[in-house]
Design an enzyme around this catalytic site. Sequence first.
Site, short mmCIF file in Angstrom:
data_model
loop_
_atom_site.label_atom_id
_atom_site.label_comp_id
_atom_site.label_asym_id
_atom_site.label_seq_id
_atom_site.Cartn_x
_atom_site.Cartn_y
_atom_site.Cartn_z
N SER A 334 40.95 -15.58 75.30
CA SER A 334 42.13 -16.44 75.39
C SER A 334 42.31 -17.10 76.75
CB SER A 334 43.39 -15.62 75.06
OG SER A 334 43.40 -15.30 73.68
N HIS A 379 54.45 -15.53 65.56
CA HIS A 379 55.32 -15.94 66.66
C HIS A 379 56.42 -16.90 66.23
CE1 HIS A 379 51.57 -14.74 68.83
NE2 HIS A 379 52.44 -14.23 69.67
N CYS A 392 49.59 -17.41 71.59
CA CYS A 392 49.63 -17.61 70.14
C CYS A 392 48.35 -18.29 69.66
CB CYS A 392 50.84 -18.45 69.78
SG CYS A 392 50.91 -18.86 68.03
#
Length: 651
Positions: A334, A379, A392
């Site tokens: 990420s 989310h 997310c």
Amino acid sequence: MNLSQVPKPASVGGRGLEPGENPNIRMALLTAAVVVGLALVVLLGRLWFLQLLKGEHFRLLSENNRIRLVDLAPSRGLIFDAEGRLLADNRPAFTLAVIPEDVGDWAVLTRRLHNLVGLSPEEIAKARRAAQGAPPFKPVVLRNHLDRHQLALLETFRYELPGVKVLVRYQRAYLAPRLAAHVIGYLGEINKRELQASNRAVYRMGDWVGRYGLEKSRERVLHGSRGARQVEVDAMGREIKLIKEVPASRGADLTLSINLDLQKAAAKALDGRAGAVAALDPRTGQVLCLYSSPTFDPNDFITGMSTKQWKALAEDPKHPLKDRAISGMYPPGSTYKIITAAAGLAEKAINLTTRFFCAGQMPFGRRYYRCWAYKKGGHGYTDIHKAIRESCDVFFYKTGLKLGVDRLAKWARAFGLGRPTGISLPHESPGLVPDSKWKKKRFKEPWQDGETLSLAIGQSFTLVTPLQMARMTAVVANGGMLVTPSLVKTVTPPGGEAVPAPEPVKARVPIAPEHLDTIAKGLSAVVNEPHGTARLARLPGITVGGKTGTAQVVGLKFEKSFGAEENVPWKYRSHALFVAYAPVENPTIAVGVVVEHGGHGGSAAGPVAAAVMRAYFGIPEPEPKTPPQAKPKPKAKPAPKKKPLRPGAGT
């Protein structure tokens, strides 16, 4: 018979011959005189040839037999950290060598050296073979690193060892060996191929040259210049008089930008786990910390290691010789969402008001692509700030689809991924930035949109090094400049003033300041706002911005087949990644951390980055929290004595 009866010798012409007038004797005498005369002529001619025609030549040969030129190898330049602490020094060491032309009987000498210092005939033969073609008056190194006992034996029996010399040379010594091994590197003895390709005025057989790290990349600066001593020797080759000396010139000293305190902090935080830390100043590109774990002791390469030691080092499954900070390649996880966010904003695929709904997964084709918050139900509606803060996946899936693989690749390269950073160390890996052309060439297949979903969250084929991660983060920290990492601050020649290293190259990343500001606010939220994924990276009094990453190394289904996370074998666990910079208001440090198979970026890699930044800002380590002690239980009151039951009472 009386004397009168003895016949008289014959006469010629009535006169008797004298013995010396015998023709045979005269011929013999004449022949002898001619021979002697010719011999004298030859001898005189030879003397004339030697004395007059060749006199100068043989005078020089005689002089060279008495006068000898002794080579003086230079000592290497010293290496210091940013605070002036010595990292690489030179210590005197003793080397056993032999002058071949002074050796009368090699068999006798071999036997004596074997008995005295344990030098095998094979070692001597190998050294002689390596020196073939060299002048016979040049010393041949037989053994390095003599100890005091061996020195005493050689000195005691030196008159029985014609041609044997004990040379005093400077040996490299690394003073923080396990903290900067991959940065500084180590030395090795020059081989025949290297010697043939090098300048003979600079290198000789037996010299030590850089094999790894800065010792290799800065070899020319560190090596120095040779000197020589002109000495008079006796018939045994022993020096009896110094005639002239030109001292060797030591190599230049290097002062590095790395800080030993940060190296210590990285080593302590990783605690032997496989991984790496890279930290640099985002304003200049100077590298503040570059640490790879596990590590090794470069002194072992100088003093020599056994076959068993080398085998253990080379076959270690965690590969301690590998510099993970610049050559370890990992999926960015990420942390790559910084690239996806930058590309989405710059290409106008998203803006500040864009909101996507995250239900914990996203349908695409015949399957669902999950968000890490799947179990929590996702989310909900998410904008870019919330998407960066809470990482997310669904938001970035949809952003990636809008961009496509080639535009993502374009911006990944703009942030320095997919190519070497340009740091002055050998063996740097370029990483990998895939695009549609790459896949077509590599796999003979077109790129699929489903692959873009994985790419947008840092999985797929993308590979980065920890130094590339820190450099990528520095682009956000410094307002859009791609800096070239540098390790050397100054170069100081012997007896001279320190010369600053050239300014590193910088390139402008074509992204609007407001877009970088949006990303920077999101990265600050990751650490400092509720629901951020890197709360463990907070520092007292310092605002930190960062991004966590968890990169899978096997399929999620396979990983989940082991049940609980602690049951997953180490080699199948996800890599933990974290990038950060601080202070957010005026950044002076950018960090990239990878903990191999460490699990989650926030819990495994985040604290490592925090430890390095604590050392950088001089913040004391927090006191370890001790679990609250349980209150002692009150002593039970003694039970009252029971009265004996009366006869007939019930129970």
